[in-house]
Design a protein around this motif. Structure first.
Motif, mmCIF file in Angstrom:
data_model
loop_
_atom_site.group_PDB
_atom_site.id
_atom_site.type_symbol
_atom_site.label_atom_id
_atom_site.label_comp_id
_atom_site.label_asym_id
_atom_site.label_seq_id
_atom_site.Cartn_x
_atom_site.Cartn_y
_atom_site.Cartn_z
ATOM 1 N N LEU A 153 0.834 -1.196 0.000
ATOM 2 C CA LEU A 153 0.000 0.000 0.000
ATOM 3 C C LEU A 153 0.872 1.250 0.000
ATOM 4 O O LEU A 153 1.697 1.435 0.896
ATOM 5 C CB LEU A 153 -0.902 -0.009 1.237
ATOM 6 N N GLU A 154 0.679 2.088 -1.009
ATOM 7 C CA GLU A 154 1.494 3.306 -1.153
ATOM 8 C C GLU A 154 0.697 4.520 -0.684
ATOM 9 O O GLU A 154 -0.470 4.689 -1.076
ATOM 10 C CB GLU A 154 1.893 3.460 -2.630
ATOM 11 N N ASN A 155 1.344 5.363 0.114
ATOM 12 C CA ASN A 155 0.669 6.594 0.566
ATOM 13 C C ASN A 155 0.403 7.494 -0.645
ATOM 14 O O ASN A 155 1.281 7.699 -1.472
ATOM 15 C CB ASN A 155 1.530 7.322 1.613
ATOM 16 N N VAL A 184 6.486 3.583 0.896
ATOM 17 C CA VAL A 184 6.470 5.021 1.194
ATOM 18 C C VAL A 184 6.952 5.784 -0.031
ATOM 19 O O VAL A 184 8.066 5.576 -0.505
ATOM 20 C CB VAL A 184 7.356 5.368 2.416
ATOM 21 N N ASP A 185 6.075 6.636 -0.565
ATOM 22 C CA ASP A 185 6.485 7.546 -1.628
ATOM 23 C C ASP A 185 6.837 8.862 -0.947
ATOM 24 O O ASP A 185 5.977 9.515 -0.338
ATOM 25 C CB ASP A 185 5.345 7.727 -2.645
ATOM 26 N N VAL A 186 8.116 9.230 -1.051
ATOM 27 C CA VAL A 186 8.602 10.364 -0.266
ATOM 28 C C VAL A 186 7.986 11.683 -0.750
ATOM 29 O O VAL A 186 7.610 12.536 0.057
ATOM 30 C CB VAL A 186 10.148 10.423 -0.315
ATOM 31 N N GLY A 187 7.874 11.849 -2.066
ATOM 32 C CA GLY A 187 7.261 13.074 -2.595
ATOM 33 C C GLY A 187 5.801 13.188 -2.172
ATOM 34 O O GLY A 187 5.328 14.264 -1.820
ATOM 35 N N HIS A 188 5.088 12.075 -2.180
ATOM 36 C CA HIS A 188 3.697 12.088 -1.743
ATOM 37 C C HIS A 188 3.602 12.512 -0.273
ATOM 38 O O HIS A 188 2.729 13.292 0.103
ATOM 39 C CB HIS A 188 3.056 10.697 -1.891
ATOM 40 N N LEU A 189 4.518 11.973 0.524
ATOM 41 C CA LEU A 189 4.527 12.353 1.942
ATOM 42 C C LEU A 189 4.802 13.856 2.070
ATOM 43 O O LEU A 189 4.140 14.567 2.822
ATOM 44 C CB LEU A 189 5.591 11.542 2.690
ATOM 45 N N ILE A 215 10.450 2.001 -1.317
ATOM 46 C CA ILE A 215 10.377 3.471 -1.266
ATOM 47 C C ILE A 215 10.357 3.984 -2.704
ATOM 48 O O ILE A 215 11.061 3.460 -3.578
ATOM 49 C CB ILE A 215 11.598 4.067 -0.504
ATOM 50 N N HIS A 216 9.558 5.027 -2.950
ATOM 51 C CA HIS A 216 9.544 5.721 -4.233
ATOM 52 C C HIS A 216 10.100 7.122 -4.055
ATOM 53 O O HIS A 216 9.807 7.782 -3.059
ATOM 54 C CB HIS A 216 8.107 5.885 -4.746
ATOM 55 N N ILE A 217 10.847 7.556 -5.060
ATOM 56 C CA ILE A 217 11.285 8.953 -5.063
ATOM 57 C C ILE A 217 11.124 9.479 -6.489
ATOM 58 O O ILE A 217 11.443 8.790 -7.459
ATOM 59 C CB ILE A 217 12.726 9.106 -4.512
ATOM 60 N N TYR A 262 13.363 4.670 -8.286
ATOM 61 C CA TYR A 262 13.507 6.032 -8.794
ATOM 62 C C TYR A 262 12.454 6.208 -9.884
ATOM 63 O O TYR A 262 12.524 5.584 -10.936
ATOM 64 C CB TYR A 262 14.931 6.178 -9.330
ATOM 65 N N GLU A 263 11.433 7.010 -9.585
ATOM 66 C CA GLU A 263 10.363 7.238 -10.562
ATOM 67 C C GLU A 263 10.799 8.423 -11.435
ATOM 68 O O GLU A 263 10.312 9.534 -11.297
ATOM 69 C CB GLU A 263 9.040 7.525 -9.848
ATOM 70 N N GLY A 264 11.731 8.117 -12.312
ATOM 71 C CA GLY A 264 12.389 9.186 -13.076
ATOM 72 C C GLY A 264 11.807 9.386 -14.457
ATOM 73 O O GLY A 264 12.478 9.934 -15.332
HETATM 74 FE FE LIG Z 1 5.030 6.484 -6.246
#
Ligand SMILES: [Fe+2]
Length: 503
Positions: A153-155, A184-189, A215-217, A262-264
């Motif tokens: 589950l992703e925030n 945890v998606d850091v940008g979403h957080l 983790i996603h960034i 890395y969601e680049g």
């Molecule tokens: Fe994401």
């Protein structure tokens, strides 16, 4: 047998599985072997459809033994008025099995309805309330019960925070209720923290980091509205330093971390190389394969939140409750309207600017029944909903010049849909060259002025309406071209002179 193993994946890169998109993960990997360890991709749930529609799919498939794959479907609801259909989940399960994805993850949000995704994938995040946790848990366990690998589950990204809970408390409780691990998606957080005016690291204490597997960034933009700041999650944008700092704080706290993605998407390859090297330094030591346990059973209950009321709010169809964050609601609506305008302009650019050129006029569409019905299974896509809206508008307020422009653009779309090579010559009954010119030149003028003043003067758009009113009723020889999701109309002589079209 149900597999719940979580193997070590390492550092990965995301892609929307289009061969023309930048960066191309495989080109990057061929140039720099070992620069990343896996590919995380989004594609339709049905593997046959993914094969047909995702131009990178064949490469992904052929190289999957060396470059493992993680599926991150975006067409998967973890919130919203209806649970995913059994046949769609069966398709997801088959897809995961065939490509060997060790788990599947998705943002906890309402992504689509009746097969229609929200424009620009601007999904509806659930309200941050106890009731919504129950609804999301119901969705998540419904999905999990139909697949053989763990669902993470992703925030979600959040612009307007609706509800009292901190997003990390919301995710922690959702984890406790379902037993499902977290991404945890850091940008979403960061988007949540900024909307609430909190410190980027607020809420980390007490969060169950041991449940975090991935983790996603990604990139994003900070916008300022008066004293407020908002974060727009937009992958092709540069990654903010604030987000990288938060990432480094989080990455060191997750003992069961298996993957950093890395969601680049949209980044040039040389930038992707530098970012991957930087992220590699934060990657923990290779961990052993671990298990997921404590999975809870789906609790069957009725939905407790009204997702359609949230839809009305997000698309301007409801006077916001004074208890809500008005500035954030306005900002989020602007974001949705900007995406709607951009999408509509792909097929009906002149009609859109004539009928819905101002914010107010575009809200008339976004809040309309025609727009909403599209999410209830009526109409194939956004432009079909918009066409129904325009037809109604023209019945209520007849306007011959707009009706003529609308008929011509609709006709061009029709011609384009039958052009097997993606390009076709046609003769149209009205010459719209001046309308096209007016739209381009006025928008150029407004954009350069807006860059300095911050103002977009809608009054100037009236020149386009004038050009439409005097558009000559004579045959216009054109070339209609399909380009991606856009349909373009070119004057035939100009198309030949520029080499776009021959004969
Ligand atoms: Fe994401």
């Amino acid at each position: 047998m149900v597999s719940r193993t979580l193997p070590w994946m390492g550092l990965g890169i995301s892609t929307n599985a289009s061969a023309s998109a930048r960066p191309n993960p495989y080109r990057l990997l061929d140039r720099r072997p070992g620069i990343f360890d896996y590919v995380e991709y989004s594609a339709p749930l049905e593997i046959e459809r993914a094969r047909r529609e995702a131009s990178l799919f064949e490469t992904m498939w052929n190289r999957r033994a060396d470059v493992p794959l993680l599926f991150h479907p975006v067409h998967l609801n973890l919130y919203g008025p209806e649970l995913e259909r059994e046949e769609d989940l069966a398709a997801l399960s088959r897809h995961l099995r065939e490509i060997g994805s060790p788990w599947v993850s998705n943002d906890v949000a309402w992504w689509h309805s009746a097969g229609r995704a929200f424009a620009g994938y601007l999904y509806l995040a659930p309200p941050l309330t106890k009731e919504a946790i129950g609804d999301c848990a119901r969705h998540a366990l419904h999905v999990q019960s139909a697949i053989e690998v763990p669902l993470l589950l992703e925030n979600p990204a959040i612009v307007s925070v609706r509800g009292p809970l901190h997003v990390l408390d919301f995710m922690a409780e959702l984890h406790a209720k379902t037993g499902l691990d977290l991404l945890v998606d850091v940008g979403h957080l960061f988007s949540h923290q900024l909307s609430r005016g909190l410190d980027p690291a607020s809420g980390l204490d007490g969060f169950p980091f041991e449940a975090v597997v991935e983790i996603h960034i990604a990139g994003g933009v900070i916008a300022e509205r008066g004293t407020r700041r908002f974060y727009v999650d937009d992958h092709p944008q540069p990654i903010r330093e604030e987000v990288l700092e938060l990432f480094e704080r989080i990455a060191t706290r997750c003992p069961r971390l298996r993957a950093i993605t890395y969601e680049g998407d949209g980044h040039p390859e040389h930038l992707a190389e530098d970012m991957l090297a930087r992220l590699r330094r934060s990657l923990p030591e290779r961990g052993e394969t671990v298990m997921q346990d404590n999975l809870h059973r789906a609790a069957v209950h009725e939905a407790k939140t009204d997702a359609w009321a949230l839809f009305d709010l997000a698309y301007g169809g409801q006077v916001p409750d004074p208890a809500l964050d008005q500035e954030a609601e306005t900002f989020e609506l602007d974001l949705r309207l900007a995406v709607l305008a951009e999408r509509l302009d792909r097929r009906l650019p002149l009609t859109r600017v004539l009928v819905s050129g101002t914010r107010e006029a575009l809200v008339a569409f976004s809040r309309s029944e025609e727009h909403k019905e599209g999410f209830r299974g009526l109409g194939r896509d956004l432009s079909e909903s918009y066409k129904r809206f325009v037809r109604r508008r023209l019945r209520e307020e007849p306007d011959d010049s707009i009706a003529a422009v609308f008929a011509i653009e609709s006709w061009a779309n029709e011609i384009a849909s039958h052009a097997s090579s993606g390009i076709a010559a046609a003769r149209l009954p009205r010459d719209l060259r001046e309308v096209q010119h007016a739209r381009r030149s006025i928008e150029r003028h407004l954009a350069s002025f807006a860059r300095i003043s911050g103002l977009w003067d809608h009054q100037a758009l009236s020149s386009i309406a004038q050009a439409a009113r005097r558009a000559p009723e004579r045959d216009w020889e054109v070339v209609v071209r399909v380009r991606g999701e856009s349909v373009e109309i070119f004057d035939r002589e100009e198309a030949i002179a520029s080499g776009l079209f021959s004969s």
